[in-house]
Design a protein around this motif. Structure first.
Motif, PDB file in Angstrom:
ATOM      1  N   LYS A  84      43.167  -2.144  13.151  1.00 31.12           N
ATOM      2  CA  LYS A  84      42.503  -3.302  12.533  1.00 31.12           C
ATOM      3  C   LYS A  84      42.568  -3.212  11.019  1.00 31.12           C
ATOM      4  CE  LYS A  84      39.305  -3.893  16.364  1.00 31.12           C
ATOM      5  NZ  LYS A  84      37.931  -3.632  16.847  1.00 31.12           N
ATOM      6  N   ALA A 140      49.352  -4.675  16.084  1.00 31.66           N
ATOM      7  CA  ALA A 140      48.882  -5.872  16.793  1.00 31.66           C
ATOM      8  C   ALA A 140      49.048  -5.698  18.300  1.00 31.66           C
ATOM      9  CB  ALA A 140      49.645  -7.104  16.306  1.00 31.66           C
ATOM     10  N   ASN A 141      50.167  -5.125  18.717  1.00 26.69           N
ATOM     11  CA  ASN A 141      50.390  -4.873  20.143  1.00 26.69           C
ATOM     12  C   ASN A 141      49.383  -3.874  20.691  1.00 26.69           C
ATOM     13  OD1 ASN A 141      52.569  -6.624  20.094  1.00 26.69           O
ATOM     14  ND2 ASN A 141      54.094  -4.989  19.935  1.00 26.69           N
ATOM     15  N   HIS A 194      46.093  -5.686  21.076  1.00 26.94           N
ATOM     16  CA  HIS A 194      46.194  -6.616  22.215  1.00 26.94           C
ATOM     17  C   HIS A 194      46.117  -5.863  23.538  1.00 26.94           C
ATOM     18  CE1 HIS A 194      47.290 -10.151  24.483  1.00 26.94           C
ATOM     19  NE2 HIS A 194      48.253  -9.443  25.077  1.00 26.94           N
ATOM     20  N   SER A 195      46.774  -4.700  23.618  1.00 24.76           N
ATOM     21  CA  SER A 195      46.772  -3.932  24.874  1.00 24.76           C
ATOM     22  C   SER A 195      45.387  -3.362  25.204  1.00 24.76           C
ATOM     23  CB  SER A 195      47.792  -2.802  24.804  1.00 24.76           C
ATOM     24  OG  SER A 195      47.353  -1.766  23.943  1.00 24.76           O
ATOM     25  N   GLY A 216      42.620  -5.197  24.488  1.00 28.68           N
ATOM     26  CA  GLY A 216      41.749  -6.359  24.570  1.00 28.68           C
ATOM     27  C   GLY A 216      41.021  -6.664  23.284  1.00 28.68           C
ATOM     28  N   SER A 217      41.507  -6.140  22.163  1.00 31.74           N
ATOM     29  CA  SER A 217      40.876  -6.403  20.865  1.00 31.74           C
ATOM     30  C   SER A 217      41.575  -7.558  20.179  1.00 31.74           C
ATOM     31  CB  SER A 217      40.956  -5.172  19.961  1.00 31.74           C
ATOM     32  OG  SER A 217      40.219  -4.112  20.508  1.00 31.74           O
ATOM     33  N   GLN A 218      40.804  -8.280  19.407  1.00 27.30           N
ATOM     34  CA  GLN A 218      41.372  -9.349  18.609  1.00 27.30           C
ATOM     35  C   GLN A 218      41.966  -8.770  17.342  1.00 27.30           C
ATOM     36  OE1 GLN A 218      41.492 -12.625  19.438  1.00 27.30           O
ATOM     37  NE2 GLN A 218      40.632 -12.045  21.412  1.00 27.30           N
ATOM     38  N   THR A 219      43.067  -9.321  16.896  1.00 21.60           N
ATOM     39  CA  THR A 219      43.637  -8.896  15.641  1.00 21.60           C
ATOM     40  C   THR A 219      42.891  -9.594  14.501  1.00 21.60           C
ATOM     41  OG1 THR A 219      45.342 -10.591  15.779  1.00 21.60           O
ATOM     42  CG2 THR A 219      45.919  -8.405  16.574  1.00 21.60           C
TER      43      THR A 219
END
Length: 158
Positions: A84, A146-147, A150-151, A153-156
Motif C-alpha cells: 500500500k 497491486a496484484n 488484490h490477491s 482482498g485489499s483495495q489499492t
C-alpha cells in the motif's frame, strides 16, 4: 484502536518496546478507548517491570474481545502495508519491494510465498543491476504490489 493494533503487530514481531506501552495506553484512552486494564496500563511508568506492562497490554486486548496477532499475521500485514505504501507513494518502489520480500521470507513456506519472495527479490535486485531500466522496473514493482493486494482482498490506494 489503530494505535493498539499497530503496537500488537509490532509486539508479535518483537519490535515493540515494552516501556512505550504505558504512553501508548494513555494516548489510546485519549482516543476514547476505555477498559480497566488500559487505565491501569496508562498509569504505569516506563520503568515499571516489563512483565507487568506486557500482562496489562495483553489483558487490554482480552477486555476488548480482540485476539492478539501471531507473528505470521503480523508479517503478512506488514507486507501488505508495504505494498500500500508503494502504491500511495509513501514508500519508494525500491524500499517497498525490499520490505515485501523481507516480510514474505518470514511467512510459512508455501508455493505462493516462495513465488512472492522470488518475484520481489527479482524486481528489487534487477532495479539495482539495471539503473537504465529503473522506470520500467518500478512500473513492474507497482503492478506486482497491486496484484499482491488484490490477491489478499485489499483495495489499492487511490
Amino acid at each position: 484502536m489503530d494505535r493498539l493494533r499497530r503496537a500488537a503487530l509490532k509486539q508479535a514481531l518483537g519490535e515493540q518496546p515494552t516501556e512505550d506501552l504505558p504512553m501508548l495506553a494513555a494516548l489510546t484512552l485519549a482516543d476514547g478507548v476505555d477498559t480497566p486494564a488500559l487505565v491501569e496500563l496508562a498509569g504505569l511508568s516506563r520503568r515499571d517491570p516489563p512483565a507487568g506492562i506486557r500482562d496489562l497490554f495483553e489483558q487490554t486486548f482480552a477486555e476488548l474481545g480482540l485476539p492478539l496477532p501471531e507473528a505470521e499475521e503480523a508479517w503478512r500485514e506488514r507486507m501488505l502495508d508495504a505494498a500500500k505504501g508503494m502504491l500511495s507513494g509513501s514508500l519508494s518502489p525500491y524500499e517497498a519491494s525490499n520490505e515485501i520480500y523481507w516480510c514474505a521470507c518470514h511467512l510459512e513456506r508455501t508455493e505462493t510465498t516462495t513465488e512472492l519472495v522470488a518475484q520481489f527479490v527479482g524486481l528489487w535486485s534487477t532495479w539495482e543491476d539495471h539503473p537504465n531500466k529503473r522506470g520500467s522496473i518500478e512500473h513492474s514493482m507497482r503492478q506486482a504490489a497491486a496484484n499482491l493486494l488484490h490477491s489478499h482482498g485489499s483495495q489499492t490506494p487511490a
